[in-house]
Motif scaffolding. Structure first.
Motif, PDB file in Angstrom:
ATOM      1  N   VAL A  60      79.258  29.182  57.279  1.00  0.00           N
ATOM      2  CA  VAL A  60      79.952  29.023  58.560  1.00  0.00           C
ATOM      3  C   VAL A  60      80.756  30.280  58.891  1.00  0.00           C
ATOM      4  O   VAL A  60      80.703  30.805  60.007  1.00  0.00           O
ATOM      5  N   GLY A  61      81.495  30.783  57.888  1.00  0.00           N
ATOM      6  CA  GLY A  61      82.331  31.955  58.113  1.00  0.00           C
ATOM      7  C   GLY A  61      81.530  33.207  58.396  1.00  0.00           C
ATOM      8  O   GLY A  61      81.856  33.972  59.308  1.00  0.00           O
ATOM      9  N   ALA A  62      80.475  33.449  57.607  1.00  0.00           N
ATOM     10  CA  ALA A  62      79.660  34.651  57.806  1.00  0.00           C
ATOM     11  C   ALA A  62      78.901  34.592  59.122  1.00  0.00           C
ATOM     12  O   ALA A  62      78.821  35.588  59.851  1.00  0.00           O
ATOM     13  N   ALA A  63      78.318  33.425  59.432  1.00  0.00           N
ATOM     14  CA  ALA A  63      77.606  33.288  60.704  1.00  0.00           C
ATOM     15  C   ALA A  63      78.561  33.431  61.883  1.00  0.00           C
ATOM     16  O   ALA A  63      78.259  34.094  62.880  1.00  0.00           O
ATOM     17  N   GLY A  64      79.739  32.817  61.757  1.00  0.00           N
ATOM     18  CA  GLY A  64      80.730  32.945  62.824  1.00  0.00           C
ATOM     19  C   GLY A  64      81.203  34.375  62.988  1.00  0.00           C
ATOM     20  O   GLY A  64      81.368  34.869  64.104  1.00  0.00           O
ATOM     21  N   SER A  65      81.404  35.069  61.866  1.00  0.00           N
ATOM     22  CA  SER A  65      81.807  36.467  61.934  1.00  0.00           C
ATOM     23  C   SER A  65      80.715  37.320  62.559  1.00  0.00           C
ATOM     24  O   SER A  65      80.990  38.246  63.336  1.00  0.00           O
ATOM     25  N   GLY A  66      79.442  37.018  62.223  1.00  0.00           N
ATOM     26  CA  GLY A  66      78.332  37.735  62.851  1.00  0.00           C
ATOM     27  C   GLY A  66      78.282  37.512  64.347  1.00  0.00           C
ATOM     28  O   GLY A  66      78.044  38.445  65.122  1.00  0.00           O
ATOM     29  N   TRP A  67      78.505  36.264  64.759  1.00  0.00           N
ATOM     30  CA  TRP A  67      78.529  35.944  66.192  1.00  0.00           C
ATOM     31  C   TRP A  67      79.661  36.709  66.884  1.00  0.00           C
ATOM     32  O   TRP A  67      79.475  37.267  67.974  1.00  0.00           O
ATOM     33  N   LEU A  68      80.818  36.761  66.251  1.00  0.00           N
ATOM     34  CA  LEU A  68      81.945  37.495  66.818  1.00  0.00           C
ATOM     35  C   LEU A  68      81.676  38.998  66.838  1.00  0.00           C
ATOM     36  O   LEU A  68      82.073  39.696  67.780  1.00  0.00           O
ATOM     37  N   THR A  69      80.983  39.498  65.811  1.00  0.00           N
ATOM     38  CA  THR A  69      80.684  40.929  65.742  1.00  0.00           C
ATOM     39  C   THR A  69      79.774  41.359  66.883  1.00  0.00           C
ATOM     40  O   THR A  69      79.856  42.502  67.359  1.00  0.00           O
ATOM     41  N   ASP A  70      78.888  40.462  67.324  1.00  0.00           N
ATOM     42  CA  ASP A  70      78.018  40.769  68.470  1.00  0.00           C
ATOM     43  C   ASP A  70      78.804  40.878  69.765  1.00  0.00           C
ATOM     44  O   ASP A  70      78.280  41.382  70.772  1.00  0.00           O
ATOM     45  N   ARG A  71      80.072  40.436  69.774  1.00  0.00           N
ATOM     46  CA  ARG A  71      80.821  40.321  71.026  1.00  0.00           C
ATOM     47  C   ARG A  71      82.158  41.068  71.033  1.00  0.00           C
ATOM     48  O   ARG A  71      82.652  41.421  72.104  1.00  0.00           O
ATOM     49  N   PHE A  72      82.754  41.293  69.850  1.00  0.00           N
ATOM     50  CA  PHE A  72      84.101  41.869  69.822  1.00  0.00           C
ATOM     51  C   PHE A  72      84.161  43.063  68.873  1.00  0.00           C
ATOM     52  O   PHE A  72      83.203  43.390  68.184  1.00  0.00           O
ATOM     53  N   SER A  73      85.314  43.707  68.822  1.00  0.00           N
ATOM     54  CA  SER A  73      85.529  44.890  68.002  1.00  0.00           C
ATOM     55  C   SER A  73      85.418  44.560  66.517  1.00  0.00           C
ATOM     56  O   SER A  73      86.159  43.724  65.991  1.00  0.00           O
ATOM     57  N   ALA A  74      84.498  45.260  65.835  1.00  0.00           N
ATOM     58  CA  ALA A  74      84.336  45.052  64.400  1.00  0.00           C
ATOM     59  C   ALA A  74      85.590  45.462  63.640  1.00  0.00           C
ATOM     60  O   ALA A  74      85.946  44.843  62.630  1.00  0.00           O
ATOM     61  N   ARG A  75      86.265  46.492  64.116  1.00  0.00           N
ATOM     62  CA  ARG A  75      87.464  46.964  63.431  1.00  0.00           C
ATOM     63  C   ARG A  75      88.525  45.875  63.379  1.00  0.00           C
ATOM     64  O   ARG A  75      89.090  45.597  62.314  1.00  0.00           O
ATOM     65  N   TRP A  76      88.812  45.253  64.514  1.00  0.00           N
ATOM     66  CA  TRP A  76      89.882  44.260  64.543  1.00  0.00           C
ATOM     67  C   TRP A  76      89.485  42.968  63.832  1.00  0.00           C
ATOM     68  O   TRP A  76      90.336  42.245  63.306  1.00  0.00           O
ATOM     69  N   LEU A  77      88.193  42.708  63.792  1.00  0.00           N
ATOM     70  CA  LEU A  77      87.742  41.570  62.995  1.00  0.00           C
ATOM     71  C   LEU A  77      88.046  41.801  61.513  1.00  0.00           C
ATOM     72  O   LEU A  77      88.492  40.889  60.812  1.00  0.00           O
ATOM     73  N   LEU A  78      87.809  43.038  61.032  1.00  0.00           N
ATOM     74  CA  LEU A  78      88.123  43.348  59.639  1.00  0.00           C
ATOM     75  C   LEU A  78      89.619  43.216  59.361  1.00  0.00           C
ATOM     76  O   LEU A  78      90.020  42.711  58.304  1.00  0.00           O
ATOM     77  N   VAL A  79      90.435  43.665  60.282  1.00  0.00           N
ATOM     78  CA  VAL A  79      91.890  43.538  60.120  1.00  0.00           C
ATOM     79  C   VAL A  79      92.272  42.074  59.930  1.00  0.00           C
ATOM     80  O   VAL A  79      93.024  41.710  59.012  1.00  0.00           O
ATOM     81  N   GLY A  80      91.740  41.234  60.791  1.00  0.00           N
ATOM     82  CA  GLY A  80      92.057  39.809  60.711  1.00  0.00           C
ATOM     83  C   GLY A  80      91.523  39.152  59.452  1.00  0.00           C
ATOM     84  O   GLY A  80      92.215  38.352  58.806  1.00  0.00           O
ATOM     85  N   HIS A  81      90.282  39.491  59.081  1.00  0.00           N
ATOM     86  CA  HIS A  81      89.673  38.874  57.903  1.00  0.00           C
ATOM     87  C   HIS A  81      90.433  39.235  56.624  1.00  0.00           C
ATOM     88  O   HIS A  81      90.725  38.367  55.791  1.00  0.00           O
ATOM     89  N   TYR A  82      90.726  40.523  56.449  1.00  0.00           N
ATOM     90  CA  TYR A  82      91.421  40.937  55.223  1.00  0.00           C
ATOM     91  C   TYR A  82      92.846  40.388  55.177  1.00  0.00           C
ATOM     92  O   TYR A  82      93.335  39.989  54.112  1.00  0.00           O
ATOM     93  N   GLY A  83      93.506  40.356  56.322  1.00  0.00           N
ATOM     94  CA  GLY A  83      94.863  39.824  56.358  1.00  0.00           C
ATOM     95  C   GLY A  83      94.918  38.351  55.988  1.00  0.00           C
ATOM     96  O   GLY A  83      95.767  37.922  55.194  1.00  0.00           O
ATOM     97  N   ALA A  84      93.998  37.582  56.542  1.00  0.00           N
ATOM     98  CA  ALA A  84      93.972  36.152  56.236  1.00  0.00           C
ATOM     99  C   ALA A  84      93.586  35.900  54.783  1.00  0.00           C
ATOM    100  O   ALA A  84      94.122  34.991  54.121  1.00  0.00           O
ATOM    101  N   ARG A  85      92.656  36.701  54.259  1.00  0.00           N
ATOM    102  CA  ARG A  85      92.272  36.541  52.851  1.00  0.00           C
ATOM    103  C   ARG A  85      93.456  36.842  51.936  1.00  0.00           C
ATOM    104  O   ARG A  85      93.646  36.185  50.903  1.00  0.00           O
ATOM    105  N   ALA A  86      94.260  37.845  52.295  1.00  0.00           N
ATOM    106  CA  ALA A  86      95.430  38.190  51.500  1.00  0.00           C
ATOM    107  C   ALA A  86      96.378  37.006  51.388  1.00  0.00           C
ATOM    108  O   ALA A  86      96.853  36.671  50.293  1.00  0.00           O
ATOM    109  N   VAL A  87      96.635  36.353  52.491  1.00  0.00           N
ATOM    110  CA  VAL A  87      97.549  35.211  52.488  1.00  0.00           C
ATOM    111  C   VAL A  87      97.003  34.094  51.593  1.00  0.00           C
ATOM    112  O   VAL A  87      97.739  33.486  50.797  1.00  0.00           O
ATOM    113  N   SER A  88      95.697  33.825  51.692  1.00  0.00           N
ATOM    114  CA  SER A  88      95.113  32.743  50.898  1.00  0.00           C
ATOM    115  C   SER A  88      95.230  33.009  49.394  1.00  0.00           C
ATOM    116  O   SER A  88      95.510  32.095  48.615  1.00  0.00           O
TER     117      SER A  88
END
Length: 430
Positions: free
Chosen positions: A283-311
């Motif tokens: 779900v996460g990888a497919a959703g990230s791929g869908w978002l990558t087709d539409r939004f900035s890959a850089r800011w997606l990485l910022v969000g992904h790494y930040g959220a993983r850090a908290v977890s």
């Protein structure tokens, strides 16, 4: 010359399906360290460090092989590389099942399985997505790469059950047999390029003939590394993707089950939590791929790494003999984030280094990813032995992910740069 056949428009999806199966079975082997560590210690009396070293070598080769395998696919074809790699995994699994000394674990699982799975690493999925898809490329790359963790996590309870009831040797044999069983399917379905079978890449406006075979696979991989290494963008991606490997495969696939069982949790329950993570990986990888087709890959990485850090920083609060609400939330959130960084990273490789070179450069990033995983797997085992707890491992990984989020902010828009053998967009504004 092969002509385009509109009736073969479904071929990309068949190729993607077989690719997903191969990556899934390859990923299944990555779950072996979690379920074999304790049985090996019980039977042979080997230290955690000795066992972790062999598994760390496996992870390192898993990444170091990837760029050369990607270039070799351009040279001799996908089917030969993948079919041979599956056979090597089967041989390594058989040697592991028959071992009696620690060096045999290093040779069988560390060297052979590492080389075999490395040839079918994330670069294989990236290569197929790049060649066979134009539309939905990000989505397909997300689903294919998630197959690796799906195999490693969702099939983990099955592997744990086999090891618990039939023994660890049977578990190793089953993984090898599953790899060998895919060889005929690979040669039947996989092709190097849509043009070989008169098909278009999915979403392509026109039919494209297959490109000429490249020469000097190893040299090309090394030259591309040299060219890419001259850019800041490559190093930013390398450091962040290395942290990605350390905070996923390195600790979760190697140390989560031992950590959970150390708190009194049953091994099958712990493996089942990994299975739930694997489901949410898709779900996460497919959703990230869908978002990558539409939004900035850089800011997606910022969000992904930040959220993983908290977890990861809060994980020690939820470890216990039972599965409480906190552990359930962690399992879901971590599962969504585990492979979410891959589609944006692939997209940035394509943007910075071009469509032809992107998969090979991504192979080098995968090597760094695996090196990070190997370092974390080894250091995690050592720290556990010294401190008697995995708390420092979880907290340290969380801090590293915060650093990756900060570094990802510096990734900008690709610009043109000269390279040996032609120009490709390789630098970034930082």
């Amino acid at each position: 010359m092969t002509r385009f056949s509109p009736a073969r428009s479904r071929r990309p999806w068949w190729v993607a399906a077989v690719t997903g199966l191969v990556v899934l079975v390859t990923g299944w082997s990555t779950g072996v360290p979690d379920v074999l560590t304790e049985p090996l210690r019980a039977e042979f009396g080997w230290s955690r460090g000795t066992i972790a070293f062999a598994f760390a070598v496996n992870m390192a080769l898993y990444g170091l092989t990837a760029p050369f395998a990607a270039a070799l696919m351009d040279r001799i074809g996908i089917r030969r590389v993948v079919g041979g790699a599956l056979a090597i995994v089967a041989a390594g699994s058989a040697l592991t099942a028959a071992m009696a000394e620690s060096w045999q674990l290093l040779l069988g699982w560390g060297l052979l399985v590492g080389l075999g799975t490395g040839s079918m690493a994330l670069t294989f999925a990236a290569t197929v997505a790049n060649r066979w898809f134009v539309a939905r490329r990000g989505l397909v790359s997300g689903v294919l790469t998630s197959s690796s963790m799906f195999g490693g996590m969702v099939l983990m309870p099955l592997l744990a059950w086999i090891v618990h009831h039939e023994g660890w040797r049977i578990g190793a044999v089953v993984v090898g047999a599953a790899s060998l069983a895919l060889v005929p399917l690979v040669f039947l379905v996989l092709r190097d390029h849509p043009g070989e079978v008169g098909a278009r890449a999915h979403g392509a406006a026109e039919f494209t003939a297959p490109p000429a075979r490249s020469e000097g696979a190893a040299r090309r991989a090394l030259v591309l590394l040299g060219n890419a290494a001259k850019t800041k963008g490559f190093w930013l991606l390398a450091v962040t993707f290395g942290i990605c490997g350390a905070s996923t495969n390195g600790i979760m696939m190697t140390h989560f089950v031992p950590a959970a069982t150390g708190h009194g949790m049953h091994v099958v329950v712990a493996a089942s939590l990994l299975a739930v993570m694997g489901v949410f990986n898709i779900v996460g990888a497919a959703g990230s791929g869908w978002l990558t087709d539409r939004f900035s890959a850089r800011w997606l990485l910022v969000g992904h790494y930040g959220a993983r850090a908290v977890s990861l920083l809060v994980l020690p609060l939820f470890m216990g003999s039972g599965v409480g609400a906190g552990m359930i939330v962690f399992t879901v959130v971590y599962g969504l984030l585990d492979l979410a960084t891959v589609p944006p990273t692939i997209a940035l490789c394509r943007e910075f280094f071009g469509a032809d070179n992107g998969p090979i450069v991504f192979g080098w990033l995968s090597a760094v990813h695996a090196l990070g995983a190997g370092a974390a797997a080894l250091s995690g085992g050592v720290l556990r032995g010294l401190a008697g707890s995995y708390t420092a491992v979880w907290l340290g990984s969380g801090v590293l992910c915060l650093a990756a989020a900060a570094l990802s902010v510096r990734l900008g828009t690709g610009v043109r740069s000269r390279a040996a053998g032609g120009a490709f967009p390789a630098a970034v504004r930082v």
